[in-house]
Design an enzyme around this catalytic site. Structure first.
Site, mmCIF file in Angstrom:
data_model
loop_
_atom_site.group_PDB
_atom_site.id
_atom_site.type_symbol
_atom_site.label_atom_id
_atom_site.label_comp_id
_atom_site.label_asym_id
_atom_site.label_seq_id
_atom_site.Cartn_x
_atom_site.Cartn_y
_atom_site.Cartn_z
ATOM 1 N N GLU A 46 0.848 -1.304 -0.102
ATOM 2 C CA GLU A 46 0.001 -0.071 0.007
ATOM 3 C C GLU A 46 0.889 1.240 -0.177
ATOM 4 O O GLU A 46 0.615 2.256 -0.594
ATOM 5 C CB GLU A 46 -0.619 0.065 1.337
ATOM 6 C CG GLU A 46 -1.976 -1.144 1.331
ATOM 7 C CD GLU A 46 -1.356 -2.470 2.061
ATOM 8 O OE1 GLU A 46 -2.094 -3.186 2.374
ATOM 9 O OE2 GLU A 46 0.128 -2.606 2.129
ATOM 10 N N ALA A 159 15.556 -43.549 -8.421
ATOM 11 C CA ALA A 159 16.942 -43.941 -8.565
ATOM 12 C C ALA A 159 17.031 -45.449 -9.055
ATOM 13 O O ALA A 159 16.198 -46.232 -8.446
ATOM 14 C CB ALA A 159 17.798 -43.596 -7.323
#
Length: 368
Positions: A46, A159
């Protein structure tokens, strides 16, 4: 409001531990000024928008102000934004999301209305929450929002049986993963990953002035003191073992050792998340092996999955998460898909715990 949310996203890597917020000042559907929250201690959205309007000689009187989070009403590092808005006298303020900070929690809206300024709330609330899930989580449940980043084959392997995993996914997916690292407050891994791969865990593909803290779950305090992850930037080690001499040596390398209670012979992950919430950590990005990923999921510490899936089959190998076997499908943790993104040749899937997300939404609605 969606234009304001786009502006708020531009400071995704900047504002933590403060939320990402933007403010637009509009008259007759014409944008007069705008601003986004700066780094912690700097001006809020703001104030940035009001400053821009003042520099351009634009009067705020009679305008509509759009802000993605309720203006703050308390003195923190900066003065209350609601005072600046009241002094500017806009005709109306439109807010996406009420501020879950207990120091605000609707008081900003109440003060604007008491000053005679009409306020509309809950505009694009869920989109605003998507920009700041960690801030809302920390303010409402006292723990950060955490996602597990997983790179896997189509058959769910991260993996080969011998541990080889570089690289299952391609360069685009790996670069995208650095965006998620960069927006986080903490990048978390396990000691097994550090011992096996000696990763850097830094942000290399995204420019950020606020790199995340690197953290390791290391129950028995096994990590090597000269691991590449300890590069002089802030790092944490969560452990159950006390070794003051090693901790002192690591402190010289900007590493903080945090001793936590054990749960089932491992670091208590729920206690770890609570501790991080106390340190103003909003978002945690987890890149770990199957054991820690599974433990976080089973401890209900994983709010979201970030799965990069490659179009390949690996057969026997290491799965995405080590979980205890279930007896019934009804016992499975359920996620919901929220986004699918193509990162040729791979795909990124986002899935989150619907209960965790809905709890945050309900907490915001309760403030209205």
């Amino acid at each position: 409001m969606r234009q304001a949310l786009t502006l708020a996203a531009s400071v995704l890597y900047v504002t933590a531990p403060n939320p990402r917020v933007a403010c637009l000042i509009v008259r007759d559907e014409r944008l007069l000024a705008s601003g986004a929250t700066q780094k912690a201690g700097g001006p809020h959205a703001e104030v940035m928008a009001l400053r821009q309007a003042a520099e351009q000689g634009v009067s705020i009187a009679g305008t509509t102000v759009y802000v993605t989070l309720e203006p703050c009403s308390h003195h923190g590092r900066t003065p209350p934004c609601v005072d600046a808005l009241i002094a500017a006298r806009p005709a109306r303020v439109v807010i996406a999301m009420t501020d879950p900070n207990p120091l605000v929690g609707g008081q900003g809206v109440a003060r604007l209305r008491a000053a005679g300024i009409p306020v509309t709330t809950d505009i694009c609330t869920e989109e605003a929450l998507a920009l700041n899930p960690g801030f809302v989580a920390r303010m409402t449940r006292k723990t950060p929002w955490a996602w597990l980043k997983l790179a896997a084959s189509l058959d769910g392997r991260i993996a080969l049986p011998n541990g080889e995993s570089q690289w299952i996914t391609g360069p685009a997916a790996r670069a995208d993963g650095h965006h998620w690292r960069a927006r986080s407050c903490v990048v978390l891994t396990g000691v097994g990953t550090v011992l096996a791969d000696d990763p850097q865990m830094n942000v290399r593909h995204v420019e950020t002035a606020r790199p995340p803290i690197k953290a390791i779950v290391d129950t028995r305090f096994q990590v090597a003191e000269h691991a590449r992850i300890f590069d002089g930037t802030p790092a944490w080690v969560f452990t159950c073992l006390s070794d003051p001499e090693k901790a002192a040596r690591l402190a010289d390398r900007n590493v903080r050792v945090i001793e936590l209670p054990s749960a089932g012979g491992r670091v208590d992950l729920s206690a770890m998340m609570r501790w991080m919430g106390e340190q103003s950590i909003n978002e945690v990005h987890v890149e770990a092996g199957a054991r820690l990923s599974g433990a976080l999921a089973q401890a209900h510490c994983a709010d979201e999955l970030l799965v990069y899936m490659a179009p390949m089959l690996l057969g026997d190998g290491i799965g995405m998460a080590s979980l205890e076997p279930l007896q019934k499908l009804a016992q499975a943790q359920r996620f919901e898909f929220v986004e699918t993104t193509r990162l040729a040749p791979d795909v990124r899937l986002r899935a989150r715990q619907p209960d965790h997300w809905n709890t945050l939404l309900q907490a915001l609605q309760h403030l209205n």
